[in-house]
Design a protein around this motif. Structure first.
Motif, PDB file in Angstrom:
ATOM      1  N   UNK A  97       0.828  -1.206   0.000  1.00 23.19           N
ATOM      2  CA  UNK A  97       0.000   0.000   0.000  1.00 23.19           C
ATOM      3  C   UNK A  97       0.873   1.272   0.000  1.00 23.19           C
ATOM      4  N   UNK A  98       1.999   1.218   0.726  1.00 19.39           N
ATOM      5  CA  UNK A  98       2.906   2.364   0.731  1.00 19.39           C
ATOM      6  C   UNK A  98       3.499   2.577  -0.658  1.00 19.39           C
ATOM      7  N   UNK A  99       3.898   1.502  -1.290  1.00 18.17           N
ATOM      8  CA  UNK A  99       4.445   1.560  -2.649  1.00 18.17           C
ATOM      9  C   UNK A  99       3.434   2.190  -3.611  1.00 18.17           C
ATOM     10  N   UNK A 100       2.195   1.710  -3.564  1.00 18.79           N
ATOM     11  CA  UNK A 100       1.148   2.239  -4.444  1.00 18.79           C
ATOM     12  C   UNK A 100       0.855   3.700  -4.125  1.00 18.79           C
ATOM     13  N   UNK A 101       0.795   4.031  -2.837  1.00 18.93           N
ATOM     14  CA  UNK A 101       0.478   5.395  -2.427  1.00 18.93           C
ATOM     15  C   UNK A 101       1.537   6.399  -2.840  1.00 18.93           C
ATOM     16  N   UNK A 102       2.798   6.018  -2.714  1.00 18.68           N
ATOM     17  CA  UNK A 102       3.883   6.909  -3.129  1.00 18.68           C
ATOM     18  C   UNK A 102       3.786   7.181  -4.631  1.00 18.68           C
ATOM     19  N   UNK A 103       3.513   6.147  -5.402  1.00 14.69           N
ATOM     20  CA  UNK A 103       3.387   6.329  -6.850  1.00 14.69           C
ATOM     21  C   UNK A 103       2.186   7.214  -7.197  1.00 14.69           C
ATOM     22  N   UNK A 104       1.113   7.075  -6.452  1.00 12.31           N
ATOM     23  CA  UNK A 104      -0.055   7.918  -6.692  1.00 12.31           C
ATOM     24  C   UNK A 104       0.247   9.373  -6.351  1.00 12.31           C
ATOM     25  N   UNK A 105       1.057   9.581  -5.314  1.00 11.67           N
ATOM     26  CA  UNK A 105       1.460  10.942  -4.961  1.00 11.67           C
ATOM     27  C   UNK A 105       2.293  11.558  -6.073  1.00 11.67           C
ATOM     28  N   UNK A 106       3.218  10.796  -6.618  1.00 10.48           N
ATOM     29  CA  UNK A 106       4.021  11.281  -7.742  1.00 10.48           C
ATOM     30  C   UNK A 106       3.136  11.609  -8.941  1.00 10.48           C
ATOM     31  N   UNK A 107       2.153  10.763  -9.186  1.00 10.06           N
ATOM     32  CA  UNK A 107       1.219  11.019 -10.292  1.00 10.06           C
ATOM     33  C   UNK A 107       0.442  12.303 -10.067  1.00 10.06           C
ATOM     34  N   UNK A 108       0.027  12.532  -8.810  1.00 13.96           N
ATOM     35  CA  UNK A 108      -0.709  13.748  -8.480  1.00 13.96           C
ATOM     36  C   UNK A 108       0.128  14.990  -8.773  1.00 13.96           C
ATOM     37  N   UNK A 109       1.395  14.960  -8.413  1.00 10.56           N
ATOM     38  CA  UNK A 109       2.269  16.102  -8.667  1.00 10.56           C
ATOM     39  C   UNK A 109       2.385  16.357 -10.168  1.00 10.56           C
TER      40      UNK A 109
END
Length: 214
Positions: free
Chosen positions: A22-34
Motif C-alpha cells: 500500500x505504501x508503494x502504491x500510495x507513493x506512486x499515486x502521490x508522484x502522479x498527483x504532482x
C-alpha cells in the motif's frame, strides 16, 4: 513563474513491510498527483525531491527533479528493512533542499513514518526543530504522517511541525491515508495558484470535516 518544491521523506525501515504494497502504491499515486498538478497549473514549475530511508541507507529517488521527468517507482525500489534514523533523514534532506531553493519559492515537505527515531547519528531533535522553525519563517509547509501506534501529535509538536495526520497501519488505513494526503495536496496547489495562503495547521482540516459527514 511560481516554483513549488515537493520534498517527500518516506520511512523504509523494517516495520513498514507490513504495509509495503500500500505504501508503494500510495507513493506512486502521490508522484502522479504532482505530475497532474503540473499539467493543470501551467504557470507553476513543480520540482520533486524524494528520499526513502532506513539505518542502512538514504535512498535519493529524485533530487530537485522537474515533475515531468519523474516516473513511478519500481517494486524493487522500496524494500523495507532495518531501523529508523528519522532525524537524520529529515535533517539531511531538508537542509539539502534549503540550499537549492530561493526566497519566495513554495516548499511542501511530507514526512511519512510508522516508527519513532531510534538510530540517527548526525541530527538530534533539537537540531531538526531549529531547522524547521527557521524555514517556517520562510513560509515552508511541513506535514508529518504517522501510524496510530505513535503519538503523532506529540512527535509533530516536538519538531515544530504544525500539520499532522494519523492513520491505521493496515491495508485499508494506509490506502485511506494516501487518498486523503493527495486531496490535501491538491488543495494546497489550488491555494498557491489562487495566491491564497493556507493557514498553518490547516493542511488536513477540510478533509476532517468531510470525513465527519460520511
Amino acid at each position: 513563474m511560481k516554483k513549488v518544491f515537493n520534498l517527500i521523506i518516506v520511512d523504509e525501515s523494517g516495520s513498514m513491510s507490513v504495509i509495503r504494497e500500500q505504501a508503494f502504491a500510495g507513493i506512486n499515486q502521490t508522484l502522479s498527483t504532482i505530475r497532474e498538478m503540473q499539467e493543470k497549473y501551467t504557470d507553476t514549475e513543480q520540482h520533486v525531491t524524494m528520499l526513502s530511508f532506513d539505518s542502512n541507507h538514504m535512498k535519493w529517488h529524485y533530487d530537485n527533479t522537474d515533475a515531468k521527468d519523474t516516473h513511478n517507482m519500481k517494486w524493487e525500489d522500496y524494500e523495507p528493512c532495518a531501523c529508523t534514523p528519522l532525524y537524520d533523514a529529515i535533517g539531511q534532506s531538508v537542509s539539502k533542499l534549503d540550499s537549492q531553493v530561493k526566497e519566495g519559492d513554495n516548499v511542501l515537505v511530507t514526512i511519512i513514518t510508522d516508527g519513532e527515531e531510534n538510530s540517527s547519528r548526525e541530527w538530534t531533535l533539537k537540531m531538526v526543530n531549529a531547522l524547521i522553525e527557521k524555514l517556517k519563517k520562510r513560509k515552508w509547509t511541513f506535514t508529518l504522517i504517522g501510524t496510530d501506534n505513535l503519538d503523532v501529535e506529540g512527535m509533530a509538536h516536538s519538531m515544530s511541525i504544525d500539520d499532522h495526520l494519523c492513520f491505521t497501519e493496515d491495508a485499508a488505513g494506509t490506502e485511506r491515508m494516501f487518498k486523503r494526503e493527495r486531496r490535501s495536496r491538491e488543495r494546497f496547489y489550488c491555494c498557491l495558484a489562487e495566491e491564497q495562503a493556507m493557514p498553518a495547521g490547516c493542511f488536513f482540516d477540510e478533509e476532517e470535516e468531510e470525513e465527519a459527514k460520511k
